[in-house]
Design a protein around this motif. Structure first.
Motif, PDB file in Angstrom:
ATOM      1  N   THR B  74     -37.400  36.285   5.583  1.00 27.27           N
ATOM      2  CA  THR B  74     -36.024  36.007   5.602  1.00 27.27           C
ATOM      3  C   THR B  74     -35.433  35.646   4.173  1.00 27.27           C
ATOM      4  O   THR B  74     -34.330  36.005   3.855  1.00 27.27           O
ATOM      5  N   ASP B 204     -32.399  41.333   9.027  1.00 27.92           N
ATOM      6  CA  ASP B 204     -33.259  40.319   9.675  1.00 27.92           C
ATOM      7  C   ASP B 204     -33.544  40.190  11.035  1.00 27.92           C
ATOM      8  O   ASP B 204     -32.733  39.516  11.661  1.00 27.92           O
ATOM      9  N   GLU B 205     -34.739  40.998  11.151  1.00 29.16           N
ATOM     10  CA  GLU B 205     -35.201  41.132  12.665  1.00 29.16           C
ATOM     11  C   GLU B 205     -33.790  41.096  13.693  1.00 29.16           C
ATOM     12  O   GLU B 205     -33.820  40.285  14.355  1.00 29.16           O
TER      13      GLU B 205
HETATM   14 MG   LIG Z   1     -37.294  35.309   9.470  1.00 30.97          MG
END
Ligand SMILES: [Mg+2]
Ligand SMILES: Nc1ncnc2c1ncn2[C@@H]1O[C@H](COP(=O)(O)OP(=O)(O)OP(=O)(O)O)[C@@H](O)[C@H]1O
Lengths: 262, 283
Positions: B74, B204-205
């Motif tokens: 991240t 991000d995810e």
């Molecule tokens: Mg992360």
């Protein structure tokens, strides 16, 4: 001694005195509140500044004006500032072209109330901004929005949900705090009541009379406040709002609004 | 790019096969190299979160970043649009240093206004969607095009509607985020990022906060984007997506890139011990 209903009604319907006093009270409250919101916004944004001086000034402002009585601030402004300015009197009895209602005492009281209110509004706005998830500002930034646009279009509108209920309470309070202006001879409600019983020696009736007027003003404001809060709830999946009466009956200085989940 | 094959997360959601048509085709990056990160180092206090991270992403490439929790994935992609500062190294996006100016070999943080201009070319999709809750789906999408790009309202609304239709949400234009499911919100968030016609998309995810039955519809949109030639960096735990869509897989561990390979090599012949143990745990 007996309560004289005739005297109460006579006082309350003495329109040539009551109407200007009501107007003075409401006008002073509105102007001071608007000034307070503006100063509060500036102070809240300044408080987030990375510049230590800007940040420091905002902190000192809030510290001083929340830490001293507003009554003293009114007196200091009205009696103290002319001393500082030497010969110049910024608060003359009248300002010539302006209506007589807006004299020096009115201006001094409104300024003092507004500057004082700004310190409280600053904290309320600050809390509102902090209540907005930081992901909101990040999303706005990631779309190329400038810090200014991010604040004005994304963060502040969402902060309003948290700002508006205490702001409503602040204004409710402001309507009543204007009564302090009587100490510097502003002809608002308390002043006209005092003037009345100075002649009649019947303080009870005029005091009840102005209480009823204050109650009417705060009640009307309560209705308006409910409407405004509903408007700022758009899109927010929130619980049932507190009803009008539960709001009226729970209102108190600085107490958090009782209804809804925040 | 590989054709999609059967995958774990099925979906009934209809995703258009001309997603980028809604924004006038694939936004063209200015050069062949979209992201060039060299020797990036970053600390959070004493924690050395990024250690000499170097990564190049070419036009139309899909780079998938994998790695255990806390490995800096991240943090790294947030550096790519300067939501995080870096202390050493350089990150170029579209040929320009992001977030900094170089003065006598030193990095000086750029003005927010300049960074904002660079971010217009970089779309980002967050794990928690971060839709604007006070705006409807359509308003979310047109906000930046109208406010930042100065696009006319009518044109923006038309583009917004087209984007919504193509991510399968034509009838949700007037819905507020709180009235949408997680999967629907994330598809709106992708549409919102696309509306700026970015040359690069960061994810991000994007499916980690979703219920399992909604993962498929979001992955489907991302696959379609990849198929149509969008340049993407994707942090995910979806191994199927990495294998199927990724051009390259990057493994991060403790702030370093420990392995970088094509999906085939990465999953069948991982070289690094960390990768082997990571894959053993996850597959
Ligand atoms: Mg992360
Ligand atoms: N703002 C911050 N301040 C201090 N430490 C942070 C901050 N953000 C992240 N960290 C730390 O930096 C390290 C890397 O975090 P990061 O979020 O980049 O990991 P990640 O690979 O994305 O993990 P995950 O898979 O759990 O999302 C972690 O140890 C985390 O605790």
């Amino acid at each position: 001694m007996q309560f004289d209903t005739t005297e109460l009604i006579s006082f309350m319907t003495n329109w040539s005195v009551i109407l200007p006093a009501l107007l003075t009270t409401v006008l002073m409250a509105i102007l001071a509140q608007v000034l307070g919101i503006a100063l509060g916004l500036v102070a809240a944004l300044a408080g987030r500044s990375r510049n230590a001086l800007v940040h420091g000034i905002a902190a000192v402002y809030v510290w001083i004006f929340r830490g001293t009585p507003v009554l003293v601030q009114i007196l200091l402004l009205y009696f103290g500032v002319p001393v500082l300015l030497g010969g110049i009197d910024p608060f003359p009895t009248t300002y010539g072209s302006l209506p007589g209602l807006i004299g020096g005492a009115f201006v001094a009281a409104t300024l003092a109330l507004g500057v004082n209110e700004g310190a409280y509004m600053s904290e309320i706005i600050r809390a509102g901004i902090l209540s907005v998830d930081s992901g909101q500002a990040e999303a706005a930034k990631s779309l190329g929005m400038t810090p200014r646009k991010t604040m004005s279009r994304i963060v502040l509108p969402q902060a309003m949900r948290v700002i508006v209920p205490p702001l409503g309470n602040e204004f409710n309070n402001m309507l009543k705090t204007t009564s302090l202006a009587s100490v510097i001879t502003v002809t608002e409600l308390v002043m006209v009541a005092e003037m009345r019983y100075a002649g009649t020696f019947k303080p009870f009736e005029p005091l009840v009379g102005i209480s009823l007027y204050y109650l009417a003003m705060t009640t009307i404001w309560g209705v308006i406040q409910s409407r405004i809060e509903r408007k700022f709830g758009a899109g927010m999946n929130r619980n049932e709002e507190a009803g009008f009466w539960s709001r009226m009956l729970s209102m108190s200085r600085g107490a958090p609004h009782s209804g809804g989940v925040r | 790019m590989t054709e999609p094959t059967g995958h774990v997360h099925g979906t009934d959601v209809q995703v258009s096969h001309d997603l980028l048509g809604a924004i006038g085709g694939v936004p063209r990056p200015s050069g062949d190299v979209v992201v060039e990160a060299t020797d990036v180092n970053k600390w959070f206090g004493k924690l050395h979160v990024l250690q000499d991270v170097s990564l190049q992403v070419k036009r139309q490439e899909v780079v998938v970043i994998l790695g255990p929790s806390g490995s800096g994935k991240t943090t790294f992609i947030r550096c790519v649009n300067h939501l995080e500062k870096i202390q050493q190294g350089r990150i170029f996006v579209n040929g320009r240093l992001i977030g900094y100016r170089e003065v006598n070999g030193k990095l000086v943080e750029d003005k927010e206004a300049n960074i904002a201009v660079q971010r217009q070319e970089i779309g980002m999709v967050f794990q928690r969607f971060n839709l604007f809750p006070h705006k409807t789906a359509l308003e979310n999408i047109i906000e930046a095009p109208t406010q930042v790009r100065g696009m006319g309202k009518a044109e923006a609304l038309e583009m917004g509607q087209a984007l919504l239709a193509r991510v399968g949400l034509a009838n949700k234009a007037a819905a507020y985020p709180s009235q949408l499911s997680g999967g629907q919100q994330q598809r709106v968030a992708i549409a919102r990022a696309l509306a700026m016609k970015p040359a690069l998309m960061l994810f991000d995810e994007p499916t980690s906060a979703l219920d399992p039955e909604m993962i498929g519809e979001v992955l489907e949109v991302m696959k379609e984007l990849a198929r149509e030639g969008m340049t993407m960096i994707v942090v995910t735990h979806e191994m199927g997506f990495a294998r199927e869509v990724g051009d390259r897989v990057v493994m991060m561990d403790e702030g370093r890139i420990v392995e970088e390979a094509t999906p085939e090599t990465f999953f069948s012949h991982p070289t690094h011990e960390r990768t082997k143990s990571f894959l053993a745990k996850i597959l």
